[in-house]
Each structure stands twice: as C-alpha cells, then as structure tokens.
Design a protein around this motif. Sequence first.
Motif, PDB file in Angstrom:
ATOM      1  N   GLU A  72      16.086 -21.272   7.165  1.00  0.00           N
ATOM      2  CA  GLU A  72      14.680 -22.008   7.165  1.00  0.00           C
ATOM      3  C   GLU A  72      14.688 -23.106   8.271  1.00  0.00           C
ATOM      4  N   GLY A  73      15.924 -23.636   8.473  1.00  0.00           N
ATOM      5  CA  GLY A  73      15.583 -24.804   9.540  1.00  0.00           C
ATOM      6  C   GLY A  73      15.608 -24.150  10.947  1.00  0.00           C
ATOM      7  N   LEU A  74      16.047 -23.087  11.239  1.00  0.00           N
ATOM      8  CA  LEU A  74      15.869 -22.237  12.438  1.00  0.00           C
ATOM      9  C   LEU A  74      14.313 -21.953  12.640  1.00  0.00           C
ATOM     10  N   THR A  75      13.639 -21.330  11.607  1.00  0.00           N
ATOM     11  CA  THR A  75      12.322 -21.113  11.609  1.00  0.00           C
ATOM     12  C   THR A  75      11.548 -22.348  11.875  1.00  0.00           C
ATOM     13  N   ALA A  76      11.797 -23.290  11.278  1.00  0.00           N
ATOM     14  CA  ALA A  76      11.164 -24.497  11.479  1.00  0.00           C
ATOM     15  C   ALA A  76      11.206 -25.076  12.943  1.00  0.00           C
ATOM     16  N   TRP A  77      12.288 -24.991  13.502  1.00  0.00           N
ATOM     17  CA  TRP A  77      12.569 -25.578  14.730  1.00  0.00           C
ATOM     18  C   TRP A  77      11.855 -24.620  15.652  1.00  0.00           C
ATOM     19  N   LEU A  78      11.736 -23.317  15.486  1.00  0.00           N
ATOM     20  CA  LEU A  78      11.052 -22.309  16.415  1.00  0.00           C
ATOM     21  C   LEU A  78       9.721 -22.820  16.474  1.00  0.00           C
ATOM     22  N   ARG A  79       9.034 -22.964  15.148  1.00  0.00           N
ATOM     23  CA  ARG A  79       7.489 -23.458  14.951  1.00  0.00           C
ATOM     24  C   ARG A  79       7.376 -24.842  15.789  1.00  0.00           C
ATOM     25  N   ASP A  80       8.276 -25.739  15.365  1.00  0.00           N
ATOM     26  CA  ASP A  80       7.880 -27.095  15.790  1.00  0.00           C
ATOM     27  C   ASP A  80       8.011 -27.423  17.167  1.00  0.00           C
ATOM     28  N   HIS A  81       8.923 -26.710  17.783  1.00  0.00           N
ATOM     29  CA  HIS A  81       9.057 -26.896  19.261  1.00  0.00           C
ATOM     30  C   HIS A  81       8.594 -25.527  20.262  1.00  0.00           C
ATOM     31  N   GLY A  82       7.444 -24.945  19.559  1.00  0.00           N
ATOM     32  CA  GLY A  82       6.691 -24.051  20.368  1.00  0.00           C
ATOM     33  C   GLY A  82       7.498 -22.967  21.176  1.00  0.00           C
ATOM     34  N   VAL A  83       8.397 -22.550  20.454  1.00  0.00           N
ATOM     35  CA  VAL A  83       9.414 -21.579  21.096  1.00  0.00           C
ATOM     36  C   VAL A  83       8.729 -20.098  21.267  1.00  0.00           C
ATOM     37  N   ASP A  84       8.659 -19.562  22.384  1.00  0.00           N
ATOM     38  CA  ASP A  84       7.940 -18.176  22.697  1.00  0.00           C
ATOM     39  C   ASP A  84       8.969 -17.205  22.770  1.00  0.00           C
ATOM     40  N   LEU A  85      10.079 -17.427  23.139  1.00  0.00           N
ATOM     41  CA  LEU A  85      11.190 -16.212  22.908  1.00  0.00           C
ATOM     42  C   LEU A  85      12.366 -16.887  22.469  1.00  0.00           C
ATOM     43  N   LEU A  86      13.117 -16.186  21.647  1.00  0.00           N
ATOM     44  CA  LEU A  86      14.447 -16.475  21.080  1.00  0.00           C
ATOM     45  C   LEU A  86      15.497 -15.443  21.897  1.00  0.00           C
ATOM     46  N   ILE A  87      16.389 -15.898  22.380  1.00  0.00           N
ATOM     47  CA  ILE A  87      17.305 -14.983  22.828  1.00  0.00           C
ATOM     48  C   ILE A  87      18.980 -15.385  22.223  1.00  0.00           C
ATOM     49  N   ASP A  88      19.422 -14.576  21.493  1.00  0.00           N
ATOM     50  CA  ASP A  88      20.807 -14.691  20.928  1.00  0.00           C
ATOM     51  C   ASP A  88      21.906 -14.181  22.014  1.00  0.00           C
ATOM     52  N   ALA A  89      22.301 -15.309  22.344  1.00  0.00           N
ATOM     53  CA  ALA A  89      23.589 -14.937  23.530  1.00  0.00           C
ATOM     54  C   ALA A  89      24.868 -15.723  23.073  1.00  0.00           C
ATOM     55  N   THR A  90      24.909 -15.475  21.515  1.00  0.00           N
ATOM     56  CA  THR A  90      26.311 -16.111  20.893  1.00  0.00           C
ATOM     57  C   THR A  90      27.344 -15.005  21.183  1.00  0.00           C
ATOM     58  N   HIS A  91      28.559 -15.475  20.486  1.00  0.00           N
ATOM     59  CA  HIS A  91      29.777 -14.456  20.783  1.00  0.00           C
ATOM     60  C   HIS A  91      29.567 -13.366  19.814  1.00  0.00           C
ATOM     61  N   PRO A  92      29.969 -12.357  20.430  1.00  0.00           N
ATOM     62  CA  PRO A  92      29.743 -10.922  19.623  1.00  0.00           C
ATOM     63  C   PRO A  92      30.292 -11.160  18.113  1.00  0.00           C
ATOM     64  N   PHE A  93      31.016 -12.209  17.864  1.00  0.00           N
ATOM     65  CA  PHE A  93      31.533 -12.212  16.369  1.00  0.00           C
ATOM     66  C   PHE A  93      30.696 -13.288  15.701  1.00  0.00           C
ATOM     67  N   ALA A  94      29.890 -13.880  16.097  1.00  0.00           N
ATOM     68  CA  ALA A  94      28.941 -14.867  15.652  1.00  0.00           C
ATOM     69  C   ALA A  94      28.014 -14.232  14.518  1.00  0.00           C
ATOM     70  N   GLU A  95      28.409 -13.695  13.643  1.00  0.00           N
ATOM     71  CA  GLU A  95      27.391 -12.631  12.742  1.00  0.00           C
ATOM     72  C   GLU A  95      26.466 -13.586  12.000  1.00  0.00           C
ATOM     73  N   THR A  96      26.740 -14.619  11.431  1.00  0.00           N
ATOM     74  CA  THR A  96      25.810 -15.461  10.738  1.00  0.00           C
ATOM     75  C   THR A  96      24.763 -15.735  11.466  1.00  0.00           C
ATOM     76  N   ILE A  97      24.909 -16.604  12.539  1.00  0.00           N
ATOM     77  CA  ILE A  97      23.674 -16.964  13.304  1.00  0.00           C
ATOM     78  C   ILE A  97      23.021 -15.844  13.767  1.00  0.00           C
ATOM     79  N   SER A  98      23.585 -14.649  14.211  1.00  0.00           N
ATOM     80  CA  SER A  98      22.843 -13.641  15.021  1.00  0.00           C
ATOM     81  C   SER A  98      21.691 -13.048  13.703  1.00  0.00           C
ATOM     82  N   PHE A  99      22.356 -12.947  12.482  1.00  0.00           N
ATOM     83  CA  PHE A  99      21.486 -12.506  11.272  1.00  0.00           C
ATOM     84  C   PHE A  99      20.114 -13.355  11.057  1.00  0.00           C
TER      85      PHE A  99
END
Length: 254
Positions: free
Chosen positions: A56-83
């Motif tokens: 919910e927090g990430l969804t709100a941040w995307l909307r509030d900050h007008g994000v047009d593209l999200l790129i997940d470049a986290t560590h391959p084992f950062a499973e929680t943030i990727s989902f």
Amino acid sequence: MHVLILGGTTEGRRLAELMHTARPRARVTSSLAGRVAGPRLPGGGAVRIGGFGGVEGLTAWLRDHGVDLLIDATHPFAETISFHAAEAAAAAHVPLLALRRPGWVPTEGDDWHEVASLEAAAAALPRLGRRVFLTTGRLGLSSFAGPGTEELWFLARSVDPPAQGTPLPARTHLLLERGPFTLEGEREVLRSHRIDVLVTKDSGGAATAPKLAAARERGIPVVVVRRPPVPDGVRVVAGPEEAVEAVAGGALGA
C-alpha cells in the motif's frame, strides 16, 4: 517521465547513471532499503533511503510522485520487495521492469550442492565439511544456528555486523568486508582459515564470484542456495544497458 529504480545493487547504480545520461530530461529516483550502513550511491538522479510501508505504501508513493516506470533492480534474493513491486505496479497501473544479473553456472571441477533455502544449506553442511565459509549475508545467519551445526566452525562474512540479539552458530567468527573481492584475496581466506566448505547464494555477478574459483582450485564443496523466482508476468532484462534499451524502445509504455 519519472522513473523509480528500486536499487542498492551495482546494476541499480549503473542503471541510474545510464538513465541520467541517456534521458537527461527524465526524472530518475533511486530507492535504497537502508539495510547497509554507508551505502554506495548512484552518480545520477535523486536518492531516497528507507522502506515504503508494504504494498500500500509503495502504491501510494508511485501515485503521489507521478511515477511513469518502476524498475526493480534489487538483489536477486530481495524476494519480498520484488513481489511488493509487482503488486504495487499493477495497482497503480505503472509499467514494471525487473533487472536481474544472470546467475552463476558451474564449470568443470566445481563440486556444487544446490539447495532451495538457507535452512536446507545448514542441513547439508555436516556431511560436507567442518570449517564453513558463510557468505550469505548477516540477515540469514540465524538459519545456521539450529540443531546439527554445533560441531561446525563458521567464518561469516558480511558488510555490517548482525543486529544485536541475532542468533548465531555456536562457533562463529565474523569477517566484516565489502566486495568486490579478488581471487588472490579469496584464496588467502580459504587457506588461512582452513575452510573446507563454502556456502553462498546464487547472487550472480563478478563482484563476489572469485570465491567460487578459489573453492574450485582447492576442491572445496560449495553449497549454492537457488535464487527465488521473479513474479509472474514481469519482463526481465539481464543488465542496465538492456534496461535502457527497453525504455528507449517504448515497449514499456514510458
């Protein structure tokens, strides 16, 4: 265009720099989880540090900050943030791209034992060796503190020390170092500590790969924890340059 990069990796930093150069009119923000003290920062764009507060927090941040593209470049084992990223991107109707460095591939002379989890790695150790070089990071140390590992000695390497109160194996020596590592340095670690088994996650990349070559040279078995899958339906690229090309090609809607 506003691009949010979930970073904290070498590839994430490189991507931010490339995006800043290739699309100078774009707004690039790199987000770091803040789990490492003194993180390396990208050379281009803005940086935020800290969590978002779940999906919910990430969804709100995307909307509030007008994000047009999200790129997940986290560590391959950062499973929680990727989902979380996949769910938030879908909820906010923002295109999502995952950047994942290729995993390691065994070569002739390797003695690899692939497992699905840290707990499975701990269970495999008693039959493979007695002096363990543990390179899975500080957050997974407690997985090796359970029954069956009491007779083993661990050299546990991480960037920062484990949090106070973290359960550790009974016989543990901490080695606080930050990569990239050299082959000669890894040879010396294995030799000086008389290591006879290595434990690693399949993180991929060149920065920490020399330990695999050093283990191969000494005939040391390597327990390799397989990386978790990328969420279904997410487009995956192997490197920062490919990510920039995907954005430039317009296939992501940004």
